[in-house]
Design an enzyme around this catalytic site. Structure first.
Site: not given
Lengths: 399, 136
Positions: A193, A216
């Site tokens: 993340q 990501k």
């Protein structure tokens, strides 16, 4: 006064085709920069060949590119000569690789513990449940980072995210590394993340392992990495077997390649690596600092605007949260919020965000989540706020 | 958009949202991916569904769908109710036309529109899948 932000939408094809899109779900996946799309296309058109060190130019060049990419990507995350980067299919794959290796090595048993935090994504949770079941070790959780007593002399593995995908909460990773060192446990950092918007230095943090996913961080899906200290990786059993991870193969037995090859069986996701490298080049072009500041400004602005709405409650995420905000709307289920916002071309995520244990711990059924990247703007947030104000009345509640 | 006045009214309608003091049949249904969770209770006597009620929580679509379904099957024979469940599920899968099932589904016909919002289909069919479990 809010800092003025540059407009990066023109770096992404999707906004050319869809001018009204307000995409606030980068925590799920980031959009593709034109640079990355073009690099992938270029590779497919003119440079694709297998990297099994074929004796012809096209293969040799593809191999060069692949090897060079590994070095560059390793450098990008702060890897040093004591560590190696293994290409995997993503963070989930990386964690499964470690888990399977630990089972094969009989590294843990009854009485040992694996420690996670309650903030973990299922990908850094479910594999460890299986490891605990298979080995008899106990799975334990950190609920409050002021109390790390759960990490003790029986702890063999500590695996924690650097940032919660559900709430943006940033874990005190340095403290966790120090505590793990104290007790002699391996420390694994899940960077899935955080890597898309913050500079990571795995050597500085002294992590034993670090996992991340390409998609990501502006890269393609199906590619990611496991960075690990060489002296540990050398001890681990391979996770996948087959071509390319071997040295000699006889009918009944084989010897395995050294790292990183030992962990990369079969033809790799070559375009994934090409795309990942291009993504990193894009991030360097914009500047990591610029990305960090850009998304922080947006997060702060969104927070202020959301706090003005009395029907919104924000899920708290500590002092230094990342560019993610989870919230609930009075009387309205997150799914309904997301559907109604979708009607105004606003993309947000609803549900438990692959963190069911966290939701249970926070005593909530699910949230609506917004997350920011370089292509978002204050105007995006303004549109989102305006649409949000209509949600309750759509469902027949007063304002 | 699926959020019509009719749907919204049903999602807030408490007529069928209650715990029965005694039930002959009950079934739990849930969508783990989004948190819709319901407990369906029925009173079936002499092959007739005397009462249908539910408790639980979920999005407006799932709650409206459950309420509409309960209204539709109350007072029906078990066989008729099974027909209605099939009709609804076939409508969602686009295996039948609206006109084919209009009479059977009455107000619940409007839920057929959910097939245009694939992400919400699970919400709309939860109650009906749960009912199918009980009746079969």
């Amino acid at each position: 006064m809010n800092k003025s932000l540059r407009d990066y939408k023109s770096d992404f094809y999707v906004f050319d085709a869809n001018t009204s899109l307000v995409y606030m779900d980068s925590a799920a996946t980031t959009l593709r920069p034109k640079k990355v799309v073009d690099a992938l296309s270029d590779y497919s058109k003119y440079h694709h060949a297998n990297v099994h060190r074929g004796a012809y130019k096209l293969s040799y060049e593809a191999t060069q590119c692949y090897d060079l990419s590994r070095k560059e990507i390793k450098k990008f995350i702060g890897g040093n000569k004591d560590g190696e980067l293994i290409f995997t299919y993503g963070a989930t794959d990386s964690i499964n690789l470690l888990m399977r290796s630990f089972i094969d090595m009989e590294f843990l048993g009854m009485g040992d513990s694996i420690v996670l935090s309650i903030y973990e994504h299922h990908s850094n949770l479910v594999p460890w449940q299986y490891l605990a079941q298979k080995t008899g070790a106990t799975l334990k959780y950190i609920y409050d980072f002021d109390d790390l007593s759960v990490i003790d002399e029986n702890t063999k593995i500590v695996s924690v995210t650097l940032m919660s995908n559900a709430t943006g909460f940033r874990t005190p990773i340095q403290t966790l590394v120090d505590k793990s060192r104290e007790v002699g446990a391996y420390i694994i950092g899940d960077g899935a993340q955080i890597i898309g918007h913050e500079k990571i230095d795995v050597s500085d943090l002294d992590l034993d392992f670090f996992v991340f996913s390409g998609h990501k961080m502006f890269g393609p899906t199906g590619i990611g990495g496991l960075y690990g200290k060489k002296n540990i990786l050398e001890k681990l059993m391979p996770y996948r077997f087959g071509g390319d991870m071997i040295e000699y193969v006889k009918e009944q037995s084989s010897t395995y390649d050294e790292i990183p090859g030992k962990f990369e069986a079969g033809t790799p996701n070559i375009e994934g690596v090409v795309g990942l490298l291009s993504a990193i080049e894009y991030m360097k072009l914009v500047g990591l600092k610029e990305i960090s500041e850009h998304v922080s400004c947006l997060r702060d602005y969104a927070r202020v605007e959301l706090e003005k709405l009395n029907f919104v409650s924000i899920i708290e995420s500590g002092n230094q949260s990342g560019p993610i905000i989870s919230f609930q709307i009075q009387d309205v289920h997150p799914h309904d919020v997301a559907s109604i916002l979708d009607n105004s071309h606003i993309a947000v995520r609803a549900g438990h965000h692959c963190a069911q244990p966290l939701m249970k711990y926070l005593n909530i059924q699910g949230t609506t989540r917004i997350s920011f990247q370089i292509y978002n703007s204050y105007e995006d947030i303004d549109q989102f706020i305006e649409a949000l104000k209509t949600v309750r009345s759509w469902l027949g509640y007063g304002t | 958009m699926i959020y019509t006045d009719v749907i919204m009214e049903y999602s807030k309608d408490d007529t069928f949202k209650k715990k029965l003091s005694h039930s002959t049949h009950h079934e739990h249904g849930h969508n783990p991916s989004c948190g819709d969770d319901l407990e369906l209770e029925l009173i079936i006597e002499d092959n007739l569904i005397k009462e249908a009620a539910f408790t639980g929580s979920g999005c407006a679509i799932s709650m409206a769908s459950t309420a509409m379904m309960c209204e539709l099957i109350t007072g029906e024979t078990v066989d008729k109710a099974k027909q209605k469940v099939s009709a609804f599920l076939n409508l969602i899968k686009s295996e039948v036309e609206e006109s084919d099932v209009e009479e059977l589904l009455e107000d619940a016909l409007i839920l057929g529109n959910i097939k245009h919002m694939p992400a919400r289909v699970k919400c709309a069919v939860l109650a009906w899948r749960t009912l199918a479990e009980v009746l079969n």
